[in-house]
Structures are given as C-alpha cells and as structure tokens.
Design a protein around this motif. Structure first.
Motif, PDB file in Angstrom:
ATOM      1  N   VAL A 369       0.846  -1.204   0.000  1.00 32.03           N
ATOM      2  CA  VAL A 369       0.000   0.000   0.000  1.00 32.03           C
ATOM      3  C   VAL A 369       0.877   1.248   0.000  1.00 32.03           C
ATOM      4  O   VAL A 369       0.625   2.213  -0.741  1.00 32.03           O
ATOM      5  N   VAL A 370       1.916   1.260   0.824  1.00 34.49           N
ATOM      6  CA  VAL A 370       2.836   2.401   0.865  1.00 34.49           C
ATOM      7  C   VAL A 370       3.533   2.570  -0.482  1.00 34.49           C
ATOM      8  O   VAL A 370       3.666   3.688  -1.009  1.00 34.49           O
ATOM      9  N   LEU A 371       3.980   1.456  -1.058  1.00 34.93           N
ATOM     10  CA  LEU A 371       4.661   1.506  -2.352  1.00 34.93           C
ATOM     11  C   LEU A 371       3.739   2.078  -3.430  1.00 34.93           C
ATOM     12  O   LEU A 371       4.135   2.955  -4.211  1.00 34.93           O
ATOM     13  N   ALA A 372       2.489   1.610  -3.469  1.00 34.30           N
ATOM     14  CA  ALA A 372       1.529   2.110  -4.457  1.00 34.30           C
ATOM     15  C   ALA A 372       1.233   3.591  -4.228  1.00 34.30           C
ATOM     16  O   ALA A 372       1.118   4.374  -5.180  1.00 34.30           O
ATOM     17  N   SER A 373       1.126   4.005  -2.964  1.00 39.38           N
ATOM     18  CA  SER A 373       0.849   5.400  -2.656  1.00 39.38           C
ATOM     19  C   SER A 373       1.996   6.305  -3.096  1.00 39.38           C
ATOM     20  O   SER A 373       1.777   7.371  -3.683  1.00 39.38           O
ATOM     21  N   LEU A 374       3.235   5.871  -2.835  1.00 38.66           N
ATOM     22  CA  LEU A 374       4.392   6.675  -3.238  1.00 38.66           C
ATOM     23  C   LEU A 374       4.478   6.798  -4.754  1.00 38.66           C
ATOM     24  O   LEU A 374       4.814   7.865  -5.284  1.00 38.66           O
ATOM     25  N   VAL A 375       4.167   5.708  -5.455  1.00 39.22           N
ATOM     26  CA  VAL A 375       4.253   5.740  -6.922  1.00 39.22           C
ATOM     27  C   VAL A 375       3.115   6.566  -7.515  1.00 39.22           C
ATOM     28  O   VAL A 375       3.334   7.478  -8.318  1.00 39.22           O
ATOM     29  N   LEU A 376       1.872   6.251  -7.130  1.00 40.09           N
ATOM     30  CA  LEU A 376       0.712   6.880  -7.751  1.00 40.09           C
ATOM     31  C   LEU A 376       0.524   8.318  -7.276  1.00 40.09           C
ATOM     32  O   LEU A 376       0.379   9.246  -8.082  1.00 40.09           O
ATOM     33  N   GLN A 377       0.523   8.536  -5.965  1.00 38.16           N
ATOM     34  CA  GLN A 377       0.294   9.880  -5.443  1.00 38.16           C
ATOM     35  C   GLN A 377       1.572  10.711  -5.417  1.00 38.16           C
ATOM     36  O   GLN A 377       1.547  11.907  -5.716  1.00 38.16           O
ATOM     37  N   GLY A 378       2.681  10.054  -5.057  1.00 32.85           N
ATOM     38  CA  GLY A 378       3.933  10.789  -4.915  1.00 32.85           C
ATOM     39  C   GLY A 378       4.372  11.473  -6.191  1.00 32.85           C
ATOM     40  O   GLY A 378       4.898  12.590  -6.165  1.00 32.85           O
ATOM     41  N   TRP A 379       4.147  10.828  -7.326  1.00 35.32           N
ATOM     42  CA  TRP A 379       4.582  11.398  -8.594  1.00 35.32           C
ATOM     43  C   TRP A 379       3.653  12.521  -9.063  1.00 35.32           C
ATOM     44  O   TRP A 379       3.989  13.254  -9.992  1.00 35.32           O
ATOM     45  N   THR A 380       2.480  12.646  -8.461  1.00 33.45           N
ATOM     46  CA  THR A 380       1.487  13.593  -8.981  1.00 33.45           C
ATOM     47  C   THR A 380       1.157  14.726  -8.021  1.00 33.45           C
ATOM     48  O   THR A 380       0.222  15.485  -8.277  1.00 33.45           O
ATOM     49  N   VAL A 381       1.906  14.858  -6.929  1.00 34.30           N
ATOM     50  CA  VAL A 381       1.602  15.911  -5.956  1.00 34.30           C
ATOM     51  C   VAL A 381       1.755  17.292  -6.580  1.00 34.30           C
ATOM     52  O   VAL A 381       0.851  18.132  -6.504  1.00 34.30           O
ATOM     53  N   ALA A 382       2.909  17.558  -7.181  1.00 29.71           N
ATOM     54  CA  ALA A 382       3.142  18.881  -7.770  1.00 29.71           C
ATOM     55  C   ALA A 382       2.160  19.194  -8.900  1.00 29.71           C
ATOM     56  O   ALA A 382       1.597  20.301  -8.933  1.00 29.71           O
ATOM     57  N   PRO A 383       1.918  18.270  -9.866  1.00 32.49           N
ATOM     58  CA  PRO A 383       0.911  18.571 -10.895  1.00 32.49           C
ATOM     59  C   PRO A 383      -0.480  18.822 -10.320  1.00 32.49           C
ATOM     60  O   PRO A 383      -1.215  19.681 -10.814  1.00 32.49           O
ATOM     61  N   ALA A 384      -0.852  18.083  -9.256  1.00 31.47           N
ATOM     62  CA  ALA A 384      -2.172  18.287  -8.648  1.00 31.47           C
ATOM     63  C   ALA A 384      -2.274  19.678  -8.029  1.00 31.47           C
ATOM     64  O   ALA A 384      -3.302  20.359  -8.173  1.00 31.47           O
ATOM     65  N   ALA A 385      -1.218  20.130  -7.340  1.00 33.97           N
ATOM     66  CA  ALA A 385      -1.234  21.483  -6.757  1.00 33.97           C
ATOM     67  C   ALA A 385      -1.342  22.536  -7.847  1.00 33.97           C
ATOM     68  O   ALA A 385      -2.047  23.544  -7.696  1.00 33.97           O
ATOM     69  N   ARG A 386      -0.640  22.297  -8.958  1.00 32.39           N
ATOM     70  CA  ARG A 386      -0.676  23.263 -10.062  1.00 32.39           C
ATOM     71  C   ARG A 386      -2.058  23.279 -10.720  1.00 32.39           C
ATOM     72  O   ARG A 386      -2.615  24.336 -11.007  1.00 32.39           O
ATOM     73  N   TRP A 387      -2.637  22.104 -10.956  1.00 33.47           N
ATOM     74  CA  TRP A 387      -3.928  22.003 -11.639  1.00 33.47           C
ATOM     75  C   TRP A 387      -5.051  22.618 -10.807  1.00 33.47           C
ATOM     76  O   TRP A 387      -5.959  23.254 -11.336  1.00 33.47           O
ATOM     77  N   LEU A 388      -4.967  22.447  -9.496  1.00 34.64           N
ATOM     78  CA  LEU A 388      -6.012  22.969  -8.604  1.00 34.64           C
ATOM     79  C   LEU A 388      -5.739  24.407  -8.161  1.00 34.64           C
ATOM     80  O   LEU A 388      -6.448  24.929  -7.302  1.00 34.64           O
ATOM     81  N   ARG A 389      -4.681  25.020  -8.724  1.00 32.70           N
ATOM     82  CA  ARG A 389      -4.342  26.421  -8.465  1.00 32.70           C
ATOM     83  C   ARG A 389      -4.062  26.673  -6.983  1.00 32.70           C
ATOM     84  O   ARG A 389      -4.467  27.698  -6.420  1.00 32.70           O
ATOM     85  N   LEU A 390      -3.360  25.748  -6.362  1.00 33.29           N
ATOM     86  CA  LEU A 390      -2.982  25.903  -4.954  1.00 33.29           C
ATOM     87  C   LEU A 390      -1.490  26.125  -4.798  1.00 33.29           C
ATOM     88  O   LEU A 390      -0.988  26.225  -3.676  1.00 33.29           O
ATOM     89  N   GLU A 391      -0.752  26.188  -5.896  1.00 30.87           N
ATOM     90  CA  GLU A 391       0.698  26.315  -5.847  1.00 30.87           C
ATOM     91  C   GLU A 391       1.076  27.750  -5.515  1.00 30.87           C
ATOM     92  O   GLU A 391       0.528  28.703  -6.057  1.00 30.87           O
ATOM     93  N   MET A 392       2.029  27.898  -4.608  1.00 30.19           N
ATOM     94  CA  MET A 392       2.494  29.200  -4.156  1.00 30.19           C
ATOM     95  C   MET A 392       4.004  29.295  -4.347  1.00 30.19           C
ATOM     96  O   MET A 392       4.688  28.269  -4.463  1.00 30.19           O
ATOM     97  N   PRO A 393       4.553  30.518  -4.352  1.00 26.65           N
ATOM     98  CA  PRO A 393       6.013  30.650  -4.357  1.00 26.65           C
ATOM     99  C   PRO A 393       6.616  30.014  -3.115  1.00 26.65           C
ATOM    100  O   PRO A 393       6.015  30.036  -2.047  1.00 26.65           O
ATOM    101  N   SER A 394       7.788  29.440  -3.263  1.00 27.66           N
ATOM    102  CA  SER A 394       8.442  28.788  -2.132  1.00 27.66           C
ATOM    103  C   SER A 394       8.784  29.807  -1.056  1.00 27.66           C
ATOM    104  O   SER A 394       9.274  30.889  -1.342  1.00 27.66           O
ATOM    105  N   ASP A 395       8.496  29.446   0.188  1.00 23.10           N
ATOM    106  CA  ASP A 395       8.775  30.296   1.344  1.00 23.10           C
ATOM    107  C   ASP A 395       9.952  29.703   2.097  1.00 23.10           C
ATOM    108  O   ASP A 395       9.803  28.742   2.839  1.00 23.10           O
ATOM    109  N   LYS A 396      11.147  30.281   1.902  1.00 22.85           N
ATOM    110  CA  LYS A 396      12.346  29.741   2.539  1.00 22.85           C
ATOM    111  C   LYS A 396      12.485  30.326   3.951  1.00 22.85           C
ATOM    112  O   LYS A 396      13.346  31.161   4.227  1.00 22.85           O
ATOM    113  N   ARG A 397      11.602  29.884   4.838  1.00 23.45           N
ATOM    114  CA  ARG A 397      11.588  30.387   6.203  1.00 23.45           C
ATOM    115  C   ARG A 397      12.880  30.043   6.921  1.00 23.45           C
ATOM    116  O   ARG A 397      13.383  28.937   6.833  1.00 23.45           O
TER     117      ARG A 397
END
Length: 608
Positions: A369-397
């Motif tokens: 389950v962890v392996l499938a989650s890392l492959v399926l979800q892990g590879w698509t986190v950044a595209p999902a944030a971009r598609w849903l317009r939730l991506e922000m500039p990086s905050d180097k706190r």
C-alpha cells in the motif's frame, strides 16, 4: 572486530548511496522516499544479498526515527499555522482516521478473505498519512502550497499517528484474545493516552526551553540536549501508557515557538536529523522486505491501496472538512495527497511482535500500500497542486536568519539576517521597508563596516541587518529577507499589487465588475475578507467578473496587499462543479415559479 568494521562500512555506504539516489530521483521528479525504499530493496535479500530480518531491531530504530521526525516537525511548525489548522486537523486525525480504517478494513475483508477483526486491523495499519513526504516532494521542486492546506496536512500528520497507533494496538490485543474491554473502556484508554501525551508534551517542551536557555553548554551540545530530551519524552510517555508520538510533537511545537538559545543551530541540526531518520528508516524497511514474497498478496494489496486512495481518504476528507468551509479544490488536494509513508510499515511490525497468525500478510499488504501510494500519489503531488491552483512561491523560512545570541530588554530580541539577492527587502528604499509592528533596524553592516543610516538609500545583497523585534513577528521578517525563486514568485499572486484601502467602487468602475451598492461602499480589503468568509491566508482568491482578487500579503490576519489577475485561467472545476450546476438549476426553478405566479395573478378574478 572485523565484522564491526564491515557493518560500519556497509551502513555508511548505504547512506551515501541513498543521498545519491535522492539526487537522481529529484532530477526525474520521483519521490525521494521511494528512492530510499527502492535502495533498501535492491540491497536486500533479492538484490545484493544483505540480510536483515530482525523485526524487534527495526521496531526500535523505527520508533526513535519517527520520534525525531515528529519532533523536527513540531520545531518547524509556527504557532499561527498551528492555530489555523488545529480544528480540521484534530477532526481529520480522529474521525478521519476511523473512517479511513473502516473503509480500508472492509476492502481488506473482501479482497484478502479475512475476518472482520483482521480486516479492520489492516485498515488501522494503513490509516495514517505522512505529510512529511508531501512537503519533501513539493520543496524539491522549489514550490509550496496554499498555507491553509499546508497547515492542515502538516498538523494532521502530527496528530494522526497516535490515533492510528491506538487503533492498531487495540485491534492487535483483541486479535490475540487478550482484550475483553468494553467500548467505554477503550474510549477511556484513548482519552487517557491523548491527555497524558498532550500534558507531558506541553510540560516537557516548556522544561526543554528552560534547560536550553539556562544551562551553559558548549555550542555543539545544545542541539544534542534537545534531541536527548525529545527521545526521553517519547520513551517515558510510552512507558506510562501515554502517546509518546503526540508528546514529542507538542514538545517540538512549544520549543520551536519559544525563545531558544542557539535556535538556528538547533533547527538546522534537527532538520539534518530528520533527513537522516527518513533515510535510515526507509532503507531499513526496504531491507526488511523480501520482494519475491510480496507477489502472492500483490493483487489484493493493490486493490486495498486503490480503495484507500480513491475512496477511503476522499470520503474521510469530505466528511471532516466540509464544516470548516474548505473550498472544493482544497478538499480535493488534501484527499489526493494523503500519502502513506513509514508509519503504516512501522505499525505492521506490531502484529509480528505480538506473534499473531498471518502477521506476514499484514506487513506485506502495508508495504505494498505504501509503495503504491508513493508511486501513484507521490509522482502527482506537484501537478495536482498546479492544476487545482494551490501552488504558491516557495517560502524559505529561516533560510537567511543568522544565529545571534544577544539578549534585548523587555519583550523584544535582536535577530540578524544576511540579505540574499532577490529578497523583497531590496524592492523598496530603506526608509520604506514594510517592517512589522514594534520592529526597528538598529544596524546595517556592508563588507564588515557599519553603515551610516543617514547615507543609506537601499539595502544591497549580502548586507547584514540587525533588527530589534518581538518574537511573534520573526516569521514576517524571515519572509522580508527571504530569497524568492523562479517566475512563480512574480506571477502566482497576481499581475500587479492593489492597496487594500482603495474603495471598491473605484475598482468596480475601472474593470466593469459586478457589485452591489453595499459592496461599492467598502474598501477592497474589507470586501475580499468578507467574501473569503474565514481567516485569510496568502493565496486565497475570489473570482469577480473578469478578474481574480488574491490575498498577497498579511500582517497577522489583516490583508496588507492584494494581487489582481486580469486574465485568470479557467477554474479547473468549472466544468464539473456540482454546486454551480445546482445553483443554475435552482435559479431556473425560481424563475419558473415567479413566471407562474405572475401568470396566475394576471389571470385572477381582478384581471380584465
């Protein structure tokens, strides 16, 4: 003695290989944790032949590693972020975990042909998320996400592990035949575990702050003192049947939001320890598994993984977050990035240690389950944030705050920053810097020379700035002197900046926007705050006519800058929004009713 040298050599070689694998995975966009896990599998029994099969050793190392990861997470969680996400995170970490475990457990019952108790045990094991993996994926691309979403994921990760551990240990006890407690007794044990963890975490965090600030130690010992205290809190709380995971997270939260001597040294040290813990943990888990023995459970485990990803997590998120007025985009993203990480594999060791029948099945299913989650979800986190317009500039706190130990009088302290190229502080003249309340710059050093304030027009890259400021405003100063990276920093928050004090009527007339008379009488800042309808965060936006208005900067909860997008991209959910369709249907129904009433009135007894 030679064997000891071989172990040190192999261990250090694996760490070096893990770092190189992480660099290569970053270049191809693969999840870092997947690279670490894959390295362990390659080095294990079915690969290079390194044999590691001690579940008790793995559990010991895993406990310490997870405690350090949670402690670092608490250290880096700001108090404002914690307050922002406390309500939804607690609900997700309790009700959400229970819903996920139930749905995943039902899937395991039917797919693996298990009894309900065994199926629910698998559901409990895979119910916990790993938000650290999400942020690793986003930050490796120099991107961040909407603060409300990030805060919810981050705080949920600190809270859901204890509840998942409680569910797992309770079901293991019942499955072993030693549990005869009533439901009320189980609730009592859960409440006691949570309250003990919370009390010891808060008290331990306060005590840690006093120890660090009062003890005179060599500089290198202070972060080690913090690490030892965190592990002591974790283990001690576990020994008295409290939640050590909750205790160590809250201790880190208290310490990270207090004045700490050598705070930057402690933060950097624990950030490195968290990386080391992730690296060791995932390589070890990869070594622990034998890939060819996973094959019999692979089809059913993949089915459980798909149910968790596509049904259980989304259902839990929708149930838990709907009362908190999250947007559809925010709920979709939180549902999708409920990434499974080390915790499910760690929890899957408990049935093995308890010598339950078929304990190998629990471990293999959790691993897959962890392996499938890392492959399926892990590879698509950044595209999902971009598609849903939730991506922000990086905050180097904290990236350019220097470690400076100079005590100031009253409730303020002295902080030092090295100004990087591209920092927001370089955009304005020195006299117009947007400093937080009660903050004053006391010196500027350029090439080792203290500059004369009367002759200082602008800051320059590599200037060192000394500022007297209250601790609660440090985060705002961090952003003022942080480096902005990439074009997203200039475009994600609007094409240009609008003063929130501008009358709404001016903006409406300028762009031909729809607005009521009451809206026209407001300022743009008040209008935007009311339309958002909740505590604003940077990146919140509303669509109005032909433009988007975006919260660009905040002073506490007050909107100080508004971004304007003149030609916004189409909302990705416009074509599928059930809410919009229902509104259109309701509007059409109201128009039909009004026409019928008008016709009935015209054809009544008084009509001619």
């Amino acid at each position: 003695m030679e064997q000891a040298h071989e172990l040190v050599f192999i261990g250090s070689l694996l760490l070096l290989a893990g770092i190189v694998a992480g660099m290569l995975s970053t270049r191809v966009g693969a999840p870092l944790l997947l690279a670490f896990l894959g390295l362990g599998m390659v080095a294990g029994d079915d690969g290079l032949g390194l044999h590691f099969a001690s579940t008790s050793t793995a559990y010991l190392i895993g406990s310490a590693a997870l405690a350090l990861i949670l402690f670092d997470g608490g250290l880096h969680t700001r108090r404002r972020v914690f307050r922002l996400a406390l309500g939804p995170s607690v609900v997700l970490a309790s009700v959400g975990v229970a819903v996920t475990a139930t749905v995943a457990g039902a899937a395991a019952v039917f797919l693996l042909q298990l009894g309900w108790l065994q199926g629910l045990l698998i559901g409990a094991i895979v119910s916990s998320t790993d938000a650290a993996a999400v942020f690793l994926l986003l930050h490796q691309r120099g991107r961040d996400i909407n603060e409300r979403v990030a805060a919810t994921l981050e705080t949920e990760a600190g809270f859901n592990d204890p509840f998942a551990v409680f569910l797992t240990t309770t079901l293991v006890t019942l499955a072993s035949g030693h549990g005869d407690q009533s439901f009320a007794e189980l609730l009592y044990y859960l409440a006691r575990e949570a309250l003990l963890g919370a009390a010891i975490g808060v008290g331990g965090g306060m005590l840690l702050v006093q120890l660090v600030n009062r003890l005179t130690l060599a500089g290198g010992l202070q972060p080690i003192l913090a690490m030892a205290a965190a592990l002591c809190l974790f283990a001690g709380t576990q020994l008295i049947d409290g939640s050590g995971f909750l205790a160590v997270y809250l201790a880190g939260l208290i310490a990270g939001n207090s004045r700490l001597k050598s705070s930057q040294t402690i933060l950097r040290f624990h950030e490195g320890m968290a990386w080391l813990s992730q690296l060791v943990l995932f390589i070890m888990l990869g070594l622990l598994v034998t890939p060819h023995r996973l094959l019999p459970q692979a089809p059913a485990a993949l089915g459980v993984a798909l149910v968790v990803i596509l049904a259980a997590r989304p259902l839990a998120v929708w149930i838990c977050l709907t009362p908190f007025r999250f947007t559809v985009q925010e709920r979709l993203f939180i549902a999708w990035v409920g990434l499974r990480g080390a915790v499910p594999i760690f929890l899957a060791m408990i049935p093995t240690l308890a010598r339950l029948p078929h304990s190998e099945v629990y471990f293999h299913v959790a691993f897959l389950v962890v392996l499938a989650s890392l492959v399926l979800q892990g590879w698509t986190v950044a595209p999902a944030a971009r598609w849903l317009r939730l991506e922000m500039p990086s905050d180097k706190r904290h990236g350019h705050r220097l470690d400076l130990e100079i005590a100031a009088a009253g409730s303020r302290e002295i902080s030092a920053y090295r100004v990087p190229a591209g920092a927001p502080a370089l955009d304005r003249s020195f006299e117009q810097l947007p400093l937080p309340r009660r903050t004053r710059i006391i010196a500027v050093l350029r090439d080792g020379v203290v500059m004369n304030r009367a002759q200082l027009d602008r800051l320059q890259p590599n200037d060192v700035v000394l500022a007297l400021t209250p601790p609660e405003t440090l985060e705002m100063l961090d952003k003022l002197f942080a480096e902005r990276r990439g074009p997203l920093a200039e475009t994600a928050l609007g094409d240009f900046v609008l003063d929130p004090n501008v009358p709404m009527a001016t903006v409406v007339d300028l762009y031909g926007l729809p607005a009521t008379l009451s809206d026209r009488a407001k300022t743009v800042g008040v209008f935007l705050r009311q339309r958002i309808g909740r505590r604003p965060v940077i990146g919140d936006r509303i669509h109005l006519g032909l433009v988007d208005l975006i919260v660009r900067a905040l002073d506490d909860d007050r909107i100080t800058e508004i971004g304007v997008v003149l030609e916004p991209e189409r909302d990705p959910l416009d074509s599928v929004s059930i809410r919009r369709r229902l509104k259109r249907l309701a509007g059409g129904a109201r128009r039909v009713v009004r026409r019928r009433r008008a016709a009935a009135g015209a054809g009544g007894p008084h009509s001619s």
